[in-house]
Design an enzyme around this catalytic site. Structure first.
Site, PDB file in Angstrom:
ATOM      1  N   SER A 232     -11.032 -73.213 -87.843  1.00 49.64           N
ATOM      2  CA  SER A 232     -12.213 -73.441 -86.999  1.00 49.64           C
ATOM      3  C   SER A 232     -12.479 -74.931 -86.901  1.00 49.64           C
ATOM      4  CB  SER A 232     -13.431 -72.774 -87.626  1.00 49.64           C
ATOM      5  OG  SER A 232     -13.821 -73.475 -88.797  1.00 49.64           O
ATOM      6  N   ASP A 233     -13.080 -75.367 -85.802  1.00 43.78           N
ATOM      7  CA  ASP A 233     -13.649 -76.699 -85.827  1.00 43.78           C
ATOM      8  C   ASP A 233     -14.752 -76.653 -86.885  1.00 43.78           C
ATOM      9  OD1 ASP A 233     -14.348 -79.306 -85.463  1.00 43.78           O
ATOM     10  OD2 ASP A 233     -14.480 -79.193 -83.289  1.00 43.78           O
ATOM     11  N   TRP A 234     -15.130 -77.834 -87.360  1.00 41.13           N
ATOM     12  CA  TRP A 234     -16.036 -77.900 -88.518  1.00 41.13           C
ATOM     13  C   TRP A 234     -17.423 -77.328 -88.179  1.00 41.13           C
ATOM     14  CZ3 TRP A 234     -11.482 -78.668 -89.633  1.00 41.13           C
ATOM     15  CH2 TRP A 234     -11.032 -79.115 -90.862  1.00 41.13           C
TER      16      TRP A 234
END
Ligand code: BGC
Length: 756
Positions: A232-234
């Site tokens: 995932s993106d952060w």
């Protein structure tokens, strides 16, 4: 040294809780490990144009300090090189620094399309064209991964702005996704198999990317064959259980065990199949295992060699937009005497603007400024005036602009040449927000105009991460767009101005006149949680060239200190339908008097398509270096996909066929040769139903036959206007009108026979 472990054996011995923990981070930058089974934690870190390994305080927006690393030019400049070999070499250097710092995965590159020049993160992205972004991204990924460390291809997908990026839904039709927003990702996946793909924050047509099964599993894995893991993106995971079910393997950063517990519960209560979780665990373990050999032997980093490579990349990524003749020769390059007689104006010459802000911000190993580089290369103490204040530059931002302007004019008066360094102040371009206009600051333009009043040899050197309006360019004799040049950008500029290197960069993004001309204007950045991609497939030059909108500088444009001639453009077609192919040849000659590199661009147009297609689309390119007088014949192989569009009804790639225009040029608006071929298209029809129109029945070989027989003489009796009016009528309507004694029961029978 940690021995690599057996993924399947570890998986068999893991508890449910350990599985949930392994599929999320252990902190901001590390995956989790399982000590009792010999699974170590590994570190991942930004990316993309240098390593941002944070020593202590962890954050994802560049606030905490990071270890020194080579700051290569960001993607905006790298893309302007159009040079896959150079990107592979930059990738190798990035890979060595990643490995040397004991990091397993470098979080990049970003291959999102530049939908609008206003996107705050455009400096981190390559292009408005998916083929160019895809090929360059693939070269960078291959280079990095050749060092035994991984990459994270981001941000998948349709993340083309920063405004409301964590919530907004990118509302895009499937054809546009397939033709514009997906192919760069698809090319990198197919050509280079990145170890990881990072899903974006945004929603696509209402579904969060992190929870989109179609995106993460059906398209990415089943169709494109992606073998790595999806991270995932952060902070992009909204519902972890839904995300795991959709195909998300690793949530970053850690949530302190909160979402792990949700996964455990979901498996226990039957909401999530443990086999699905196992698949994610397997991918995470495989990535950790794959990183072990390189982590065990970090290896040395040649800081000097990487700085030299950063300098080469910055020079080749700069685009000479304009180079007018003043007196009897073009202003650039400066002769030795002209260089000694030049003055330097602009704060950016001494305080370089060389990278963008946010998670990609690198702490450089050193930093070259153009003023020092020019003085040292010319052996002359060239006069300097700061000219204007710059927001964000300590000691400059509050300076008195009118005094600086007056000083600049005095410095320029009587000088042989004025080298004027302009650009966007750092706060204008960052991750997290978008720009609202395309203009350079007024205090800088005031200096340009005032200096141009007293000197007719003004060379503007630009530093900005995304296109700026250049309506001021009549005041400049030459304009060199350096984008953001990385830590060696200052020396690279000196190399170009003094002719040590010959400029060869070409625009990877159009420079429009006004923001009102840009494709997404009116649909960017959206509102109320929605961004409508109303321009469809017409982004970048596809828009300007199809709608005949005048631009300041077209996609693909870039001058050199030499000139190139194109001849013998030819195209031949082979095969048909889905096996069609076209071979294109062209001869390029260096017609000037110094060595130089030219990027040859091959565009394809499909004027007879059944859907709106852009006038031209880039399908292939090659950069060649030629000595004066030297010629080279280049061959490009275009395959069926290069000739296809995404058929919205059939939901697949389709070769429409017919007249196909192949253009070979030095930019999208500098076509040097055209060849036409006729491609035999595929038979494109779907299953006939009562809802299919008369035209759809007639386009279907069996349908046309059946319809002809059913209507018999009634068809012949209809005049052409009547037939045209009926063309778009669903057959159920025709049947209910009882035209020619034909009824609904008769239609059902026809449908059955058509399917037989
Ligand atoms: C950015 C990513 C980055 C991550 C980690 C996010 O906010 O969108 O590009 O890799 O943070 O810093």
């Amino acid at each position: 040294m940690t021995a690599a472990f057996d993924v399947e054996r570890v998986l068999a011995e893991l508890t449910l809780e350990e599985k949930a923990a392994l599929t999320s981070g252990s902190d901001f930058w590390h995956t989790d490990g399982v000590e009792r089974l010999g699974v170590p934690q590994v570190m991942v870190t930004d990316g993309p144009h240098g390593l941002r390994k944070q020593a202590e305080s962890a954050d994802h927006l560049g606030i905490g300090n990071s270890v020194p690393a080579t700051c290569f030019p960001p993607a905006a400049a790298l893309a302007s090189t159009w040079d896959v070999d150079l990107l592979d070499r930059v990738g190798r250097a990035l890979g060595r620094e990643t490995r040397g710092n004991e990091v397993a995965v470098l979080l990049g590159p970003g291959v999102n399309m530049k939908r609008s020049p206003l996107c705050g993160r455009n400096f981190e992205y390559f292009s408005e064209d998916p083929a160019l972004a895809g090929d360059l991204g693939a070269a960078l990924v291959s280079g990095i991964q050749s060092e035994g460390v991984g990459t994270s291809l981001k941000h998948f997908a349709a993340n083309n702005q920063e405004t409301d990026r964590m919530r907004a839904s990118s509302d895009v039709d499937e054809r546009t996704l397939r033709e514009i927003y997906f192919p760069a990702f698809e090319r990198v996946v197919k050509q280079a198999q990145p170890w990881t793909v990072m899903c974006s924050y945004n929603k696509i047509n209402g579904t969060y990317a992190s929870q989109d099964h179609w995106l993460l599993t059906e398209v990415l894995r089943d169709e494109w064959g992606f073998e790595g893991l999806v991270v995932s993106d952060w902070g992009a995971v909204v519902d972890r259980v839904a995300a795991v079910a959709a195909g998300l393997d690793l949530e970053m950063p850690a949530t302190g065990g909160r979402t792990d517990a949700l996964v455990v519960d979901a498996v226990k209560n039957g909401q999530l199949d443990e086999a699905v979780l196992d698949t994610a665990v397997r991918r995470v373990l495989a990535m950790i295992a794959k990183a072990q050999p390189a982590l065990a032997e970090p290896g040395p980093i040649d800081v000097e060699a990487h700085h030299a490579l950063a300098r080469e990349a910055a020079a080749d990524g700069s685009v000479l937009l304009k180079n007018a003749v003043v007196g009897d020769a073009p202003v650039l390059p400066l002769s030795a005497s002209a260089a000694a007689d030049a003055v330097v104006i602009g704060e950016f010459a001494r305080t370089p603007r060389y990278q963008g802000a946010g998670s990609s911000q690198v702490n450089p190993t050193r930093l070259d400024d153009a003023l020092t580089a020019l003085r040292s290369a010319t052996g002359t103490d060239l006069a300097f005036a700061a000219g204007f204040s710059v927001a964000g530059v300590e000691g400059s931002q509050d300076a008195d602009d009118s005094a600086l302007l007056a000083e600049a004019v005095e410095t320029a008066r009587g000088a042989g040449t004025v080298l004027l360094f302009l650009g966007l102040p750092a706060p204008d371009e960052s991750e997290g927000y978008d720009r609202t206009h395309l203009d350079l600051p007024a205090n800088q333009l005031a200096v340009l105009r005032a200096v141009a009043e007293v000197n007719d040899r003004v060379v503007v050197v630009l530093a900005n991460g995304s296109a700026v309006a250049v309506e001021w360019q009549d005041a400049a004799a030459a304009v060199l767009e350096t984008w953001l040049g990385g830590q060696a950008g200052g020396s690279a500029v000196a190399d170009l101005l003094l002719g040590v290197r010959n400029p060869s960069g070409k625009l990877a993004e159009t420079i429009p006149h006004r923001v009102e001309d840009t494709p997404a204007f009116g649909n960017f950045p959206g509102d109320n949680g929605h961004v409508r991609y109303g321009e469809g497939v017409l982004i970048g030059y596809r828009w300007y060239d199809t709608r005949l909108v005048d631009v300041a500088y077209p996609f693909g444009h870039g001058l050199s200190y030499t000139t190139f001639g194109y001849s013998d453009v030819a195209a031949t077609v082979s095969g048909e339908g889905a096996s069609s192919a076209v071979e294109v040849t062209v001869t390029v000659t260096n017609t000037g008097d110094r060595a130089g590199a030219e990027t040859v661009q091959v565009y394809v147009g499909d004027p007879e398509a059944a859907v709106l297609r852009p006038t031209r689309e880039l399908k292939a390119f090659a950069k060649v270096t030629l000595e004066p007088g030297e010629s080279r014949t280049l061959t490009f192989a275009l395959d069926a996909r290069d000739l296809s569009y995404w058929h919205p009804g059939l939901r697949r790639w389709a070769v429409g066929g017919g007249r196909t225009v192949v253009e070979v040029g030095a930019s999208s608006r500098d076509i040097r040769g055209t060849a036409e071929v006729t491609v035999t298209g595929e038979a494109l029809y779907g299953t006939l139903t009562p809802d299919s129109t008369v035209n759809e029945w007639l386009a279907h070989p069996r349908g046309a036959e059946l319809l002809g027989a059913a209507f018999g003489e009634a068809t012949a009796a209809l005049d052409p206007t009547m037939l045209a009016m009926m063309g778009d009528m669903p057959m159920r309507v025709v049947a209910s009108f009882g035209v020619g004694g034909f009824d609904l029961a008769g239609l059902d029978a026809l449908v059955e026979r058509a399917a037989a």
